[in-house]
Write a protein that holds these residues in place. Sequence first.
Motif, short mmCIF file in Angstrom:
data_model
loop_
_atom_site.label_atom_id
_atom_site.label_comp_id
_atom_site.label_asym_id
_atom_site.label_seq_id
_atom_site.Cartn_x
_atom_site.Cartn_y
_atom_site.Cartn_z
N PRO A 1 20.63 8.66 -11.12
CA PRO A 1 19.93 8.32 -12.36
C PRO A 1 19.80 9.54 -13.26
O PRO A 1 19.62 10.66 -12.79
CB PRO A 1 18.55 7.86 -11.89
CG PRO A 1 18.69 7.58 -10.44
CD PRO A 1 19.80 8.43 -9.95
N ALA A 2 19.88 9.31 -14.56
CA ALA A 2 19.71 10.39 -15.52
C ALA A 2 18.27 10.89 -15.49
O ALA A 2 17.35 10.17 -15.10
CB ALA A 2 20.08 9.91 -16.92
N ASP A 3 18.08 12.13 -15.92
CA ASP A 3 16.74 12.70 -15.97
C ASP A 3 15.83 11.83 -16.84
O ASP A 3 16.24 11.27 -17.85
CB ASP A 3 16.79 14.11 -16.55
CG ASP A 3 17.44 15.09 -15.59
OD1 ASP A 3 17.54 14.78 -14.39
OD2 ASP A 3 17.86 16.17 -16.04
N LYS B 1 8.56 1.98 -12.37
CA LYS B 1 9.78 1.54 -11.67
C LYS B 1 9.71 1.80 -10.18
O LYS B 1 10.40 1.16 -9.40
CB LYS B 1 11.01 2.23 -12.26
CG LYS B 1 11.31 1.74 -13.67
CD LYS B 1 12.53 2.41 -14.23
CE LYS B 1 12.77 1.89 -15.63
NZ LYS B 1 13.87 2.58 -16.28
N THR C 1 14.62 8.91 -16.38
CA THR C 1 14.84 7.46 -16.44
C THR C 1 14.05 6.71 -15.37
O THR C 1 13.96 5.50 -15.42
CB THR C 1 16.33 7.11 -16.28
OG1 THR C 1 16.79 7.59 -15.03
CG2 THR C 1 17.16 7.69 -17.42
N ILE C 2 13.48 7.41 -14.41
CA ILE C 2 12.67 6.80 -13.37
C ILE C 2 11.22 7.20 -13.60
O ILE C 2 10.89 8.37 -13.68
CB ILE C 2 13.11 7.26 -11.96
CG1 ILE C 2 14.59 7.00 -11.74
CG2 ILE C 2 12.27 6.60 -10.89
CD1 ILE C 2 15.00 5.55 -11.77
N ASN C 3 10.38 6.20 -13.73
CA ASN C 3 8.96 6.49 -13.92
C ASN C 3 8.13 5.79 -12.85
O ASN C 3 8.68 5.06 -12.01
CB ASN C 3 8.50 6.07 -15.33
CG ASN C 3 8.76 4.60 -15.60
OD1 ASN C 3 8.73 3.78 -14.70
ND2 ASN C 3 9.02 4.27 -16.86
#
Length: 108
Positions: free
Chosen positions: A95-97, A104, A99-101
């Motif tokens: 995953p791109a920087d 999620k 993009t995961i919080n």
Amino acid sequence: MAYIGRGLVQGTYIKLDDLQGSFNGTTSTFNLTSGGQSFKPGSASALLVSLGGVIQEPIESYTVVDDQITFSNPPTADAQIFIIALGNSVTIGTPADATINAEKLNAN
């Protein structure tokens, strides 16, 4: 975050090209190919190796780095071999920087 666990594989079993013509009793590292093209199995455990009619144990009898197999003891010139790759390795995307919080990551 990197993928954690066994490497993923897909596809059918593949019989790799014969290495016997390269055996001389002193060389222990050989290039893995399939149809003349470089083959990278992903790990030693993804291969079924029969040398002289005896199934070899990954890591103990041979190791794999990229597209090369290294035997712990150099095979003799008359040693029969076949190698079956148990599927193809699968690349897992990263995953791109940012993009995961936390939302999620929340699992019910």
